[in-house]
Design an enzyme around this catalytic site. Structure first.
Site, PDB file in Angstrom:
ATOM      1  N   HIS A 116       0.812  -1.216   0.000  1.00 34.31           N
ATOM      2  CA  HIS A 116       0.000   0.000   0.000  1.00 34.31           C
ATOM      3  C   HIS A 116       0.848   1.269   0.000  1.00 34.31           C
ATOM      4  CE1 HIS A 116       0.444  -0.170   4.505  1.00 34.31           C
ATOM      5  NE2 HIS A 116       0.378   1.144   4.394  1.00 34.31           N
ATOM      6  N   ASP A 146       0.308  -7.712   1.667  1.00 31.64           N
ATOM      7  CA  ASP A 146       0.710  -6.302   1.735  1.00 31.64           C
ATOM      8  C   ASP A 146       2.229  -6.143   1.690  1.00 31.64           C
ATOM      9  OD1 ASP A 146       0.217  -3.582   1.752  1.00 31.64           O
ATOM     10  OD2 ASP A 146       0.205  -3.418   3.935  1.00 31.64           O
ATOM     11  N   SER A 223       4.783   2.777   7.717  1.00 32.81           N
ATOM     12  CA  SER A 223       4.502   1.630   6.855  1.00 32.81           C
ATOM     13  C   SER A 223       5.732   1.243   6.042  1.00 32.81           C
ATOM     14  CB  SER A 223       3.359   1.946   5.888  1.00 32.81           C
ATOM     15  OG  SER A 223       2.122   1.696   6.465  1.00 32.81           O
TER      16      SER A 223
END
EC number: 3.4.21.107
Length: 469
Positions: A116, A146, A223
């Site tokens: 993402h 992910d 992230s």
């Protein structure tokens, strides 16, 4: 009362700022032939007895240069009302910018991050703590975990040493390193709060969750950053937080490095992710059921309820009502355990399965096939083609003889490449001469290139040839 929600820890900084919540694979790029040379230290972080530590600075000095900031940009078009679109008026194009983190895992420039963080990006920039900037390219992405792998061109770059995340224990000291809110590289400290956590983050893509939960502070921008153990080794890739306010409240999640690295190797070597498939249908063995199958109520395992014909397990010594207790020596007690364990093993690999039959232990080997849904949209037999087992209700609705058995096509999209050769109401009895009554088995026998199916349609049997490109 505010309801907690899962938030991906990436950060958008444009006028269209917001969290990057999508899990759509980025465009495939050319995959290099070379494999990264990884440093791996699989020993446990400690033997359970540790001296008092007053600083981790020396340990973190070795890993911090390998954690980078990842800046993405993509062109998006503003949405306009349908009335204006009919007049040919399109919304203005704008640049949307986002940022996350990444971890160098090889000296020649391979970087692990989150899908993402990079999804849909037109351009990627990687910034080191010493202010060096590189342009990166996407090697591959896997929305179901992910995980993404990107690469920069360079030599003798700082890289992380990977640990064995299967050795993690609740209470182990960990550090999260990344660039939260674009303030610059930041290190936070906590412990492993839980392992094998599943919280439904990836449900929309039928994903594989096995998160490390930690109370080390993780915020937007973290992230793709590193979760590090007390010996300075990479144990996870930070991915998401659970929060009522989109900020840190001590519930963060990281992808275990064992899972991330297995996805990385597949993406680098093949450009895709090929997951193992065993071909068993199971049910959790409860204490109440255990007695009926001749084992103690404390026995943990999965009861085999069906072995679909044509699947890998059907070709082994396993039988219905066997209780699977472990795969390659690692215990399995839930269906998620089994699915995740098998998915991390490449197709074509032979695994050792421990089981209990009539109260007695046994062992057999199963050679895995490729998981059927790897390259198909969820719920589809072929792109744009949905097929279901032929139930009595479907048989009656379509006036199909009771002697006909297989998968009935229930939906075909107009843009499906198979719209001309297949029809709704057509029953597929065989694919490549293998009987198919289960969609998973049907997908497993499909091959790239030419396929042949025996179909029944409007009272007539015939063969249909179709191609998978």
């Amino acid at each position: 009362m505010k309801i907690p929600k899962v938030v991906f820890a990436s950060f958008l900084v444009s006028a269209l700022a917001g969290l990057s919540l999508g899990l759509i694979a980025a465009d495939k790029k050319t995959t290099p032939a070379t494999k990264p040379d990884l440093k791996v230290d699989s020993s446990p972080v400690s033997a359970g007895k540790s001296p008092v530590v007053t600083s981790y600075a020396d340990i973190l000095d070795s890993i911090r240069p390998a954690v980078v900031s990842v800046y993405s940009s993509k062109t998006v078009r503003q949405q306009v009302p349908e009335f204006f679109r009919r007049q040919g008026i399109q919304g203005r194009e704008q640049k949307q910018r986002g940022m996350g983190s990444g971890v160098l895992v090889s000296a020649d420039g391979y970087i692990l991050t989150n899908n993402h963080v990079v999804e849909g990006a037109d351009e990627l920039k990687v910034l080191f703590t010493d202010e060096r900037e590189f342009t990166a390219k996407i090697i591959g992405t896997d929305p179901k975990t992910d995980v993404a792998i990107i690469k920069i061109e360079g030599e003798n770059l700082p890289s992380a040493t990977l640990a064995d995340s299967d050795n993690l224990r609740v209470g182990d000291v960990v550090f999260a390193i990344g660039n939260p809110l674009d303030v610059g590289q930041t290190v936070t400290m906590g412990i492993v709060s839980a392992t094998s956590r599943r919280v439904g983050i990836l449900d929309d893509v039928a994903g594989y969750e096995d998160f490390i939960q930690t109370d080390a502070a993780i915020n937007q921008g973290n992230s793709g950053g590193a979760l590090i153990d007390a010996r300075g080794r990479l144990i996870g890739i930070n991915s998401a937080i659970l929060s009522t306010s989109q900020g840190n409240i001590g519930i963060g999640f990281a992808i275990p490095i064992n899972l991330a690295s297995s996805i990385m190797h597949s993406l680098i070597e093949t450009g895709t992710v090929a997951r193992g498939y065993m071909g068993v249908e199971t049910d959790v063995l409860t204490a109440e059921m255990a007695e009926s199958f001749g084992v103690s109520k404390d026995t943990k395992g999965l009861l085999i309820t069906n072995l679909p014909p044509g699947g890998p397990a059907s070709k082994s010594d396993l039988k219905r009502e066997d209780i699977i207790t472990s795969i390659n020596g690692k215990s399995v007690s839930t269906r998620d355990d089994l699915r995740l364990r098998i998915a991390q093993i490449p197709p074509g690999t032979t695994v050792t399965v421990d089981y209990i039959r009539n109260g007695k232990p046994g062992q057999t080997e199963v050679t895995l096939a490729q998981r059927p849904d790897d390259n198909a949209r969820f719920g589809e037999l072929l792109p744009g083609v949905k097929a279901d087992p032929l139930t009595d209700e479907l048989r009656q609705q379509n006036r199909i003889d009771g002697r006909v058995d297989g998968l009935i096509i229930t939906e075909i999209a107009e843009d499906s490449p198979y719209a001309e050769s297949l029809r709704v109401g057509m029953v597929i009895e065989q694919i490549n001469r293998t009987p198919v009554t289960d969609a998973a088995v049907a997908r497993a026998v499909l091959v790239n290139g030419r396929n042949i199916a025996l179909v029944h349609y409007r009272g007539v049997y015939r063969y249909v040839i179709f191609y998978i490109r």
